[in-house]
Scaffold this active site. Structure first.
Site, PDB file in Angstrom:
ATOM      1  N   GLU A   1       0.416   7.680  -2.161  1.00 36.11           N
ATOM      2  CA  GLU A   1       0.589   6.395  -1.541  1.00 36.11           C
ATOM      3  C   GLU A   1      -0.492   5.644  -0.807  1.00 36.11           C
ATOM      4  O   GLU A   1      -1.495   6.432  -0.170  1.00 36.11           O
ATOM      5  CB  GLU A   1       1.537   6.797  -0.402  1.00 36.11           C
ATOM      6  CG  GLU A   1       2.944   7.177  -0.619  1.00 36.11           C
ATOM      7  CD  GLU A   1       3.692   7.486   0.509  1.00 36.11           C
ATOM      8  OE1 GLU A   1       5.054   7.035   0.474  1.00 36.11           O
ATOM      9  OE2 GLU A   1       3.393   8.084   1.571  1.00 36.11           O
ATOM     10  N   CYS A   2      -0.775   4.528  -1.070  1.00 41.00           N
ATOM     11  CA  CYS A   2      -1.853   3.537  -0.371  1.00 41.00           C
ATOM     12  C   CYS A   2      -3.114   4.290  -0.915  1.00 41.00           C
ATOM     13  O   CYS A   2      -3.561   4.020  -1.924  1.00 41.00           O
ATOM     14  CB  CYS A   2      -1.617   3.652   1.115  1.00 41.00           C
ATOM     15  SG  CYS A   2      -2.303   2.242   1.711  1.00 41.00           S
ATOM     16  N   GLY A   3      -3.884   4.776   0.206  1.00 37.64           N
ATOM     17  CA  GLY A   3      -4.984   5.279   0.039  1.00 37.64           C
ATOM     18  C   GLY A   3      -4.946   6.468  -1.317  1.00 37.64           C
ATOM     19  O   GLY A   3      -6.068   6.721  -1.904  1.00 37.64           O
TER      20      GLY A   3
ATOM     21  N   THR B   1       1.555   3.986  -5.475  1.00 36.59           N
ATOM     22  CA  THR B   1       2.049   2.686  -4.820  1.00 36.59           C
ATOM     23  C   THR B   1       1.321   2.341  -3.637  1.00 36.59           C
ATOM     24  O   THR B   1       0.624   3.307  -2.823  1.00 36.59           O
ATOM     25  CB  THR B   1       3.590   2.662  -4.523  1.00 36.59           C
ATOM     26  OG1 THR B   1       3.750   3.812  -2.864  1.00 36.59           O
ATOM     27  CG2 THR B   1       4.483   3.004  -5.363  1.00 36.59           C
TER      28      THR B   1
END
Length: 444
Positions: free
Chosen positions: A331-333, A432
């Site tokens: 997720e993200c990072g 994502t």
């Protein structure tokens, strides 16, 4: 599930009013006084709950009125209140700030206060104004009939004369002023691009929290605040269960200064579903535990540690080997680290795991912020194809090259914009930029 434990919401007319200082000061002051107090946070903020937990020694959960229906909000509030005498919920942004949505589902602090029936303690920054403060505060008192202001805290009062002028205006409103806090810039916490520096990275944090407690309790009666709090008036509170189905029974979870953004309610839900959480540290060059059956790389600050991650050969090699047989999600990072490369603020490109073809950059910052309503297009650790999720995105990195992987989801913002494709999936690996708050099928 209901709770008779009284609660109160600390809010402000805008960001920067001082609600975090007041919340942390109250949590630490009540804890020192022997009151069993818990913190909550409105909205999808990762960072503030960790400060709450440090201040009072109890976990702090997120209450998000856009992603969670009122029954789930009440269920989480009741969960947080177990074994407590008092709950203090910190608001987000301004009291009424949210997004377009159904009544009570705009994601605002007012929505949470209304859903729980808790009074609002309004922290108002009076710097740069005097009698005009009364007009703004009076507007907050009547703008939304669903909520009630339990009391007013004036913040950043410049002098006795300044206080007298503000008080003269407020005398016309009939609202109770509980405290006048002088300017105290020494209490400010250090910040970086995504908000406060994380609790575990903040130097001398316990001394800072004690200073906030001393400051708040010197000007504000703890007994008065406790008397203002009310038990939740929510009807039909439901336990949230597992807000996102656990991706496995033994979840390898990256956890250190680069990978720290995990919602406590998600982890609690996984544990309630019988999953075991196996933390490991990529920054310490640790690979995912071999006994895990899936791996989750949460968001955080990999852009600040690009060189260390790129040099963590045991982590990267172990992650690649893990992904040959078992699912991995970022997720993200975490998504950035699963990609081919990450460009840091200085413009240096660091090779990452290469399990996805995406290339990302933090060199030219661009804010990506807002709620995401997502439907997965591919099976992944988030669930089977067609899984509906509500989530949030907040980062400054950008995609330089998405590569040729399959898109993971179709997402829409809260503003009825056209859906767009988001994320990536290659075999058992997915990622994502949005963080999932809940899987909405479970909340129907």
């Amino acid at each position: 599930m209901t709770s008779g434990v009284p609660g109160i919401v600390v809010a402000g007319p805008r960001s920067g009013s001082g609600k975090t200082t007041v919340t942390l000061g109250l949590l630490r002051a009540f804890t020192r006084a022997g009151v069993r107090v818990a913190g909550l946070k409105c909205g999808p903020d990762y960072i503030d709950p960790a400060f709450h937990a440090r201040a009072c020694g109890r976990p702090s959960l997120n209450l998000d009125a856009w992603a969670m229906p009122p029954g789930a909000l009440a269920g989480l509030a009741a969960e947080a209140a177990q074994g407590c005498d008092l709950v203090i919920c910190e608001g987000l942004m301004g009291l009424f700030d949210g997004v377009p949505g159904l009544p009570g589902r705009a994601g605002s602090t007012a929505d949470v206060a209304a859903a729980l029936g808790w009074p609002v303690l309004l922290v108002h920054d009076v710097s740069g104004q005097a009698q005009s403060a009364a007009a703004q505060i009076a507007g907050c008192a009547v703008f939304d009939p669903r909520i009630s202001l339990g009391g007013i805290i004036l913040n950043r009062v410049g002098s006795a004369r300044h206080h007298a002028l503000v008080a003269a205006g407020l005398a016309r409103t009939g609202l109770d002023v509980l405290a006048a806090l002088p300017k105290a810039p020494e209490l400010s916490l250090p910040e970086r691009h995504l908000g406060l520096v994380q609790a575990e990275e903040t130097a001398d944090l316990d001394r800072r929290l004690d200073a906030m407690a001393d400051f708040v309790s010197a000007h504000l009666s703890l007994d008065v605040v406790r008397a203002l709090a009310k038990p939740s008036a929510a009807i039909g509170a439901d336990p949230l269960g597992s807000p996102i189905p656990p991706p496995g029974q033994r979840i390898a979870l990256a956890r250190d200064a680069a990978f720290s953004f995990v919602y406590p309610h998600v982890l609690d839900g996984w544990r309630r579903a019988g999953a075991a959480i196996l933390p490991f540290s990529p920054l310490a060059d640790e690979p995912p535990p071999e006994e895990a059956d899936c791996c989750w790389l949460p968001g955080g600050y990999p852009e600040l540690h690009g060189g260390r991650i790129a040099a963590a050969s045991q982590f990267l090699g172990g992650l690649r080997a893990f992904a040959t047989r078992r699912p991995v999600h970022g997720e993200c990072g975490g998504y950035m680290v699963l990609g081919e490369s990450l460009v840091d603020a200085a413009g240096t490109a660091h090779p990452m795991a290469g399990l996805l073809s995406v290339r990302t950059s933090f060199a030219k910052r661009k804010l990506h912020l807002g709620y995401r309503d997502a439907e997965t297009l591919q099976p992944s650790s988030l669930g089977p194809s067609g899984t509906r999720l509500k989530g949030h995105e907040f980062h400054y990195a950008s995609i330089v090259d998405l590569g040729g992987d399959l898109p993971l989801a179709r997402v829409q913002t809260a503003y009825d914009e056209s859906p767009t494709l988001a994320g990536s999936r290659r075999g058992p690996v997915s990622g994502t930029f949005f963080h999932a708050l809940v899987a909405t099928q479970q909340l129907a």
